[in-house]
Enzyme design. Structure first.
Site, PDB file in Angstrom:
ATOM      1  N   HIS A  80      -9.706  -4.131  -3.712  1.00 43.30           N
ATOM      2  CA  HIS A  80      -8.258  -3.904  -3.571  1.00 43.30           C
ATOM      3  C   HIS A  80      -7.522  -5.228  -3.729  1.00 43.30           C
ATOM      4  CE1 HIS A  80      -4.360  -2.891  -2.072  1.00 43.30           C
ATOM      5  NE2 HIS A  80      -4.521  -3.510  -0.912  1.00 43.30           N
ATOM      6  N   HIS A  95      -3.233  -6.904  -5.035  1.00 43.17           N
ATOM      7  CA  HIS A  95      -1.816  -6.606  -5.243  1.00 43.17           C
ATOM      8  C   HIS A  95      -1.362  -7.163  -6.599  1.00 43.17           C
ATOM      9  CE1 HIS A  95      -1.022  -6.433  -0.547  1.00 43.17           C
ATOM     10  NE2 HIS A  95      -1.927  -5.564  -0.957  1.00 43.17           N
ATOM     11  N   GLU A 121      -8.007  -1.763   5.633  1.00 43.90           N
ATOM     12  CA  GLU A 121      -8.132  -0.666   4.659  1.00 43.90           C
ATOM     13  C   GLU A 121      -9.541  -0.082   4.671  1.00 43.90           C
ATOM     14  OE1 GLU A 121      -5.611   0.565   3.406  1.00 43.90           O
ATOM     15  OE2 GLU A 121      -4.087  -0.976   3.084  1.00 43.90           O
ATOM     16  N   HIS A 133       2.482  -0.832  -3.740  1.00 42.97           N
ATOM     17  CA  HIS A 133       1.541  -1.595  -2.912  1.00 42.97           C
ATOM     18  C   HIS A 133       0.506  -2.364  -3.738  1.00 42.97           C
ATOM     19  CE1 HIS A 133      -1.301  -1.577   0.850  1.00 42.97           C
ATOM     20  NE2 HIS A 133      -1.546  -2.584   0.059  1.00 42.97           N
TER      21      HIS A 133
END
Ligand code: 13P
Ligand code: ZN
Length: 277
Positions: free
Chosen positions: A149, A151, A126, A222
């Site tokens: 980031h 989840h 990413e 996501h």
């Protein structure tokens, strides 16, 4: 040469406080179940930690980036490696992160060192999104240096429910379920429609969310990306939002459609806590 190596090692020791924070927060991400396998990644701009001389001794691998980032020319980043696991970062963050410096024309980077000493170390897949966000943060002279980031389970579930596919609807629901959500995130979160992971298209959709003034982007189906001045701050934003998402889902699974705080009660919070309208 020995002096140069010593200099590089002492320069890298400046990363210790950051690595300690990454270690702590990575453990939380794993314990929360937001980090299955290699899920999630983070990057931190560390340019100001190093002197010019400390950086030129690196002499590491040079890698071209697919896109150009002129505003990031010469800037340095600590970044997690692709395929690395937060549960392993929680044991030894240094072993799964690397430091790189964007080159003078912003169209590639030099890997100055990866804790694992692994010559195959590459930044997270990413990285395109991380770079675009750092580019935006620099252009807007923002104080945030961290891009995180992960989840988060319940927030991802909300993105599957048609009723929350609209930014106003999801923020209204998140704010209404608990007063601290509005206080912590007066702007709420920004939605980014589903886009293939690791792509420039996802990077662009993500940066668009931050450009609109949000501190958290929710990637449909996501996960989340948050910016912060510290890793802890970025984590807290996602944690607060995910707690709200969990409360919504728990109410709904108990057979109750929560109404929570109404418009007047939300306006009262704005007034009491001097929140941006
Ligand atoms: P990386 O292992 O490349 O960081 O990818 C994890 C991820 O969450 C992709 O969105
Ligand atoms: Zn992901």
């Amino acid at each position: 040469m020995g002096d140069q190596v010593n200099e590089l090692l002492s320069a890298f020791s400046k990363l210790s406080p950051l690595l300690a924070e990454i270690t702590e927060i990575s453990g939380y991400l794993w314990e929360k179940g937001w980090a299955e396998r290699n899920a999630g990644n983070l990057s931190i701009e560390v340019t100001d930690l190093f002197t010019e001389r400390e950086l030129v001794v690196g002499g590491g691998v040079r890698v071209a980036t697919e896109y150009t980032y002129p505003d990031l020319a010469g800037r340095s980043f600590l970044v997690t490696g692709t395929g690395r696991r937060y549960r392993d970062l929680a044991k030894n963050a240094a072993a799964h992160t690397g430091v790189l410096r964007m080159d003078a024309d912003g169209c590639g980077y030099e890997l100055l060192g990866a804790g694992s000493g692994d010559p195959a170390f590459r930044p997270t897949s990413e990285f395109p999104a991380h770079l675009r966000i750092h580019e935006f943060l620099r252009q807007s002279r923002a104080r945030q240096t961290v891009v995180l980031h992960t989840h988060p389970t319940e927030l991802i579930v909300l993105t599957h429910l048609p009723r929350y596919r609209n930014g106003d609807a999801i923020n209204r629901a998140l704010w209404s379920i608990h007063p601290e959500v509005k206080v912590t995130l007066p702007r709420g979160l920004g939605l980014a429609p589903y886009t293939v992971p690791g792509t420039e298209a996802l990077a662009e959709r993500t940066v668009e969310v931050f450009r609109q003034g949000f501190s958290v982007a929710l990637w449909q189906w996501h996960g989340c990306v948050a910016i912060g001045e510290t890793v802890g701050e970025a984590f807290d934003l996602i944690d607060t939002l995910n707690k709200a998402a969990r409360l919504i889902l728990l109410c709904r699974s108990a057979g109750h459609k929560p109404t929570g705080l109404n418009e007047t009660q939300l306006a009262e919070l704005v007034q009491t806590f001097h929140l941006p309208e």
